[in-house]
Design an enzyme around this catalytic site. Structure first.
Site, PDB file in Angstrom:
ATOM      1  N   LEU A 114       5.944  50.829   5.631  1.00  0.00           N
ATOM      2  CA  LEU A 114       5.472  50.915   7.011  1.00  0.00           C
ATOM      3  C   LEU A 114       5.077  52.335   7.390  1.00  0.00           C
ATOM      4  O   LEU A 114       5.474  53.298   6.732  1.00  0.00           O
ATOM      5  CB  LEU A 114       6.570  50.388   7.937  1.00  0.00           C
ATOM      6  N   PRO A 115       4.290  52.493   8.471  1.00  0.00           N
ATOM      7  CA  PRO A 115       3.734  53.814   8.796  1.00  0.00           C
ATOM      8  C   PRO A 115       4.744  54.858   9.261  1.00  0.00           C
ATOM      9  O   PRO A 115       4.611  56.032   8.927  1.00  0.00           O
ATOM     10  CB  PRO A 115       2.732  53.504   9.919  1.00  0.00           C
ATOM     11  N   THR A 133       7.805  56.429   4.362  1.00  0.00           N
ATOM     12  CA  THR A 133       8.226  57.821   4.473  1.00  0.00           C
ATOM     13  C   THR A 133       8.637  58.056   5.922  1.00  0.00           C
ATOM     14  O   THR A 133       7.789  58.066   6.822  1.00  0.00           O
ATOM     15  CB  THR A 133       7.100  58.793   4.079  1.00  0.00           C
ATOM     16  N   LYS A 145      11.456  63.332  -0.610  1.00  0.00           N
ATOM     17  CA  LYS A 145      10.040  63.190  -0.260  1.00  0.00           C
ATOM     18  C   LYS A 145       9.589  64.268   0.720  1.00  0.00           C
ATOM     19  O   LYS A 145       8.541  64.903   0.524  1.00  0.00           O
ATOM     20  CB  LYS A 145       9.797  61.805   0.342  1.00  0.00           C
ATOM     21  N   LYS A 189       2.286  64.348   9.671  1.00  0.00           N
ATOM     22  CA  LYS A 189       3.462  63.522   9.937  1.00  0.00           C
ATOM     23  C   LYS A 189       4.649  63.961   9.078  1.00  0.00           C
ATOM     24  O   LYS A 189       5.767  64.133   9.567  1.00  0.00           O
ATOM     25  CB  LYS A 189       3.135  62.055   9.665  1.00  0.00           C
TER      26      LYS A 189
END
Length: 295
Positions: free
Chosen positions: A64-65, A95, A170, A245
């Site tokens: 998902l975003p 992420t 990450k 982001k």
């Protein structure tokens, strides 16, 4: 295996496609009807909600975003936890911030469900080719369960530690990637302004102490690396908005930990300015345009 796969964006769709090709039965959820129709043609089944997809699934995967979507899809009234069976393994490959990953895992644990976080690296090309790197935060037992399935979508499946550590790996990696790309951009633009051939400069950097992935494999100067986004108008690859982001996630995590990330904060501001110029849809290597003379 019967798998619920929720989130079929630029990364999720090719990941799901590889699982279908590997012989799994997928229940799919996404807002994009075109992608759903394509994957249905390949053998996938369409579910109306995450809850419906999770019912009867032997494994649940979400991609998902952002954190707000993860919380909604997992914890909402029609979310995964409303439909998943006790003891069914699950993994979120989005992420997001480490705390959201831990919060979702804690809520799932109350229902007897173990959830891992496993963000990926490798871009859309790696997702299509099945060569992604998965950074997995999970118990050793859950990691052992997930590893064979993740290996059908990726080449490197790394156990980072307990839940949340996949996200830590990450955001730290992408923090460094953003900083290194800014550094390579400054060096390449400076060399051009001073009159050296940029191909010669790149060759020297890549055989000297300045060598790094951002210069050697993904050089931001057009024409240096034929396969890099810079050589195709900064299209494809990893969007600047996505890098922004991830930098936001990194700097916020650093704030919570009272850990300085001075260069990371500068990189965040540079990418913010790039976004405000309307270039957020370009590959993140287009940050070099902040340094180049108008063409």
């Amino acid at each position: 295996m019967k798998i619920a796969f929720i989130g079929l964006g630029n990364m999720g769709a090719p990941m799901a496609r590889n699982l279908i090709k590997a012989g799994h039965s997928l229940n799919l959820v996404d807002l994009n009807k075109t992608v759903l129709a394509e994957l249905e043609q390949l053998g996938g089944s369409i579910s109306a909600t995450a809850r419906e997809a999770a019912q009867g699934a032997e494994l649940v995967i979400t991609m998902l975003p952002a954190a707000v979507h993860v919380r909604s899809v997992w914890l909402g009234e029609d979310g995964v936890l409303a439909g998943i069976g006790k003891g069914v393994p699950a993994v979120d490959c989005s992420t997001i911030d480490p705390q959201t990953a831990r919060d979702v895992a804690a809520a799932a644990a109350k229902q007897g469900v173990a959830v891992a976080d496993a963000p990926v690296s490798g871009g859309t090309g790696g997702a299509a080719a099945g060569t992604l790197t998965f950074m997995v935060g999970a118990t050793p037992e859950l990691f052992a369960t997930l590893q064979p399935v993740l290996a059908q979508m990726g080449r490197n499946i790394v156990h980072c530690g307990e839940v949340g550590t996949g996200q830590i790996a990450k955001i730290c990696n992408n923090l460094l990637l953003a900083i290194s790309m800014v550094g390579v951009s400054e060096a390449m633009a400076l060399g051009d302004a001073l009159g050296i051939d940029t191909g010669v400069l790149a060759g020297i950097i890549n055989s000297s102490t300045g060598r790094c992935w951002s210069s050697e494999m993904y050089n931001p100067w057009p024409g240096i690396v034929e396969t890099a986004p810079a050589s195709r108008g900064y299209t494809g690859g990893f969007g600047a908005e996505l890098m922004l982001k991830d930098l936001g996630l990194a700097t916020e995590a650093a704030r919570q930990a009272h850990q300085p990330v001075v260069l990371g904060a500068v990189a965040q501001q540079l990418y913010q300015a790039m976004s405000q110029r309307g270039e957020g849809g370009k590959d993140f290597s287009a940050i070099i345009n902040s340094y180049r003379k108008p063409q």
